[in-house]
Motif scaffolding. Structure first.
Motif, short mmCIF file in Angstrom:
data_model
loop_
_atom_site.label_atom_id
_atom_site.label_comp_id
_atom_site.label_asym_id
_atom_site.label_seq_id
_atom_site.Cartn_x
_atom_site.Cartn_y
_atom_site.Cartn_z
N SER A 243 0.86 -0.08 -4.64
CA SER A 243 1.05 -0.83 -3.39
C SER A 243 2.46 -1.41 -3.28
O SER A 243 2.92 -1.71 -2.17
N LEU A 244 3.14 -1.56 -4.40
CA LEU A 244 4.46 -2.20 -4.40
C LEU A 244 5.56 -1.29 -3.85
O LEU A 244 6.67 -1.75 -3.58
N PHE A 245 5.27 0.00 -3.67
CA PHE A 245 6.27 0.93 -3.18
C PHE A 245 6.23 1.09 -1.65
O PHE A 245 7.11 1.75 -1.09
N LEU A 246 5.20 0.52 -1.01
CA LEU A 246 5.03 0.69 0.43
C LEU A 246 4.98 -0.67 1.12
O LEU A 246 4.56 -1.66 0.52
N ASP A 247 5.37 -0.71 2.37
CA ASP A 247 5.30 -1.95 3.15
C ASP A 247 3.88 -2.17 3.67
O ASP A 247 3.13 -1.21 3.91
N ASN A 248 3.52 -3.42 3.85
CA ASN A 248 2.22 -3.83 4.42
C ASN A 248 1.06 -3.06 3.80
O ASN A 248 0.27 -2.41 4.50
N THR A 249 0.95 -3.16 2.49
CA THR A 249 -0.05 -2.39 1.74
C THR A 249 -0.80 -3.29 0.77
O THR A 249 -0.21 -4.14 0.11
N ILE A 250 -2.11 -3.12 0.72
CA ILE A 250 -2.94 -3.82 -0.26
C ILE A 250 -3.54 -2.79 -1.21
O ILE A 250 -3.47 -1.58 -0.96
N ALA A 251 -4.12 -3.28 -2.30
CA ALA A 251 -4.72 -2.38 -3.29
C ALA A 251 -6.14 -2.80 -3.61
O ALA A 251 -6.44 -3.98 -3.71
N MET A 252 -7.00 -1.81 -3.76
CA MET A 252 -8.37 -2.04 -4.22
C MET A 252 -8.34 -2.06 -5.74
O MET A 252 -8.09 -1.02 -6.36
N ALA A 253 -8.57 -3.20 -6.33
CA ALA A 253 -8.54 -3.29 -7.79
C ALA A 253 -9.94 -2.97 -8.32
O ALA A 253 -10.61 -3.78 -8.94
N GLY A 254 -10.41 -1.76 -8.06
CA GLY A 254 -11.75 -1.36 -8.46
C GLY A 254 -12.32 -0.41 -7.44
O GLY A 254 -11.63 0.45 -6.90
N ALA A 255 -13.61 -0.56 -7.15
CA ALA A 255 -14.28 0.32 -6.20
C ALA A 255 -13.94 -0.07 -4.77
O ALA A 255 -13.13 -0.95 -4.52
N ASP A 256 -14.58 0.62 -3.83
CA ASP A 256 -14.35 0.32 -2.41
C ASP A 256 -14.65 -1.15 -2.12
O ASP A 256 -15.58 -1.73 -2.67
N VAL A 257 -13.86 -1.72 -1.23
CA VAL A 257 -14.05 -3.11 -0.87
C VAL A 257 -14.08 -3.24 0.65
O VAL A 257 -13.66 -2.34 1.37
N THR A 258 -14.59 -4.36 1.11
CA THR A 258 -14.58 -4.64 2.54
C THR A 258 -13.26 -5.33 2.89
O THR A 258 -12.87 -6.29 2.25
#
Length: 341
Positions: A243-258
């Motif tokens: 996620s640190l290489f792209l703008d306005n990006t979050i990361a799922m730290a595991g399985a799918d999340v809401t």
């Protein structure tokens, strides 16, 4: 299980398909997951669970990976029960508070609260940001070797003794292995600046490359909540470092999340067409009408960081994503072709 969670778990019996109490001590309930639908091929599969943990109810699905406390689960599937639950829990706290005041006992000794920390009083203050380390520090060298942009180093931390640092936050959380190794810390911070969890990444090769600690089990495991703008188009990747290489990006730290405003999102899975779990998750996202990046056949690297390490500029990575984002029937056709690559 506390009596309020038990009460509302049982009230869901008419709301959840194939609801069945499997055990009472500890309490375990099985049902068809209403979040993912469980299975379109089989109407008898029941992979959703409500489990007892620390005297409270936790919902988990073995199919879609959804994981949350009972309060958040009620909010998603039954707003009326959710409102009743909030009222009951507040009343229960008020009664307990009154009883505590009558016996003049400190409330903090009788009510356990989930530890949450603002940046101003955060455990992160006891360790250093990567941006604060000297240029020849091994952790700094590791981050530079991964070519993580310097502008993002402030989001990463270094814990020289990971177990000791974790135990300073949650006493007794991790055992003392004799040698306490350092780890890279990727904190989960919300819009209010509250750290609700974190991930510790090992610098060396170990069976436990990632250790995820949640300070609030009811929160989704998402990295980058503090800086993301969900009112605009944003992206979701699988790993915090990507996620640190792209703008306005979050990361799922595991399985799918809401996630918030998911209609604004583009989900970017790792480039693993032979991975059945990833392919199934991509298909489910397309079924829900979401936009998904499906990597072109010319990309051989597994993830975004690998692409950058192979010499692809992050700007070009973003262009590849933009040109290969699909939804609906077109997305399913692209996914089918990608799986055969």
């Amino acid at each position: 299980m506390n009596y309020i969670d038990l009460k509302y778990t049982n009230l869901l019996s008419n709301r959840l398909e194939r609801f069945s109490v499997k055990a009472t001590n500890p309490y375990r309930v099985n049902f068809r997951c209403p979040i993912c639908g469980d299975s379109s091929k089989s109407k008898v599969k029941t992979r959703g669970w409500i489990l007892e943990k620390n005297n409270s109810a936790i919902m988990y699905c073995h199919n879609c990976g959804a994981s949350m406390g009972l309060r958040r689960f009620l909010e998603k599937i039954d707003p009326i029960l959710y409102n009743d639950y909030i009222i009951d829990t507040r009343l229960d706290k008020d009664i307990l508070k009154k009883q505590i005041e009558e016996i003049k006992s400190p409330i903090d000794t009788l009510i356990h609260k989930v530890p949450v920390f603002k940046k101003s009083g955060s455990p992160l203050l006891s360790i250093k940001k990567i941006s604060q380390l000297r240029p020849d520090h091994p952790a700094k060298a590791y981050i530079q070797k991964r070519q993580i942009p310097t502008s993002k180093h402030y989001k990463l931390y270094y814990a020289p003794k990971f177990n000791s640092w974790v135990n300073s936050i949650i006493p007794g959380k991790l055992p003392d292995f004799g040698t306490d190794a350092p780890r890279l810390i990727l904190p989960f911070i919300d819009k209010a600046g509250v750290m609700f969890g974190f991930q510790g990444r090992a610098f060396d090769k170990t069976s436990l490359r990632y250790i995820t600690i949640m300070l609030d089990e009811e929160r989704a495991k998402i990295f980058g909540m503090d800086t993301a703008d969900f009112d605009k188009k944003y992206q979701i990747v699988e790993g915090p470092i990507d996620s640190l290489f792209l703008d306005n990006t979050i990361a799922m730290a595991g399985a799918d999340v809401t996630v918030p405003n998911e209609e604004n999102s583009v989900t970017i899975f790792d480039n693993e067409p032979r991975n059945k779990e990833i392919c199934d998750r991509m298909h489910k996202a397309l079924d829900r009408g979401l936009k998904v990046c499906i990597w072109p056949s010319g990309i051989v690297d597994k993830d975004i960081n690998d692409m950058v390490l192979s010499g692809v500029d992050p700007i070009n990575v973003q262009m590849i994503i933009d040109n290969n984002t699909f939804s609906g029937l077109q997305g399913k056709l692209q996914l089918s072709a990608w799986r055969k690559c």
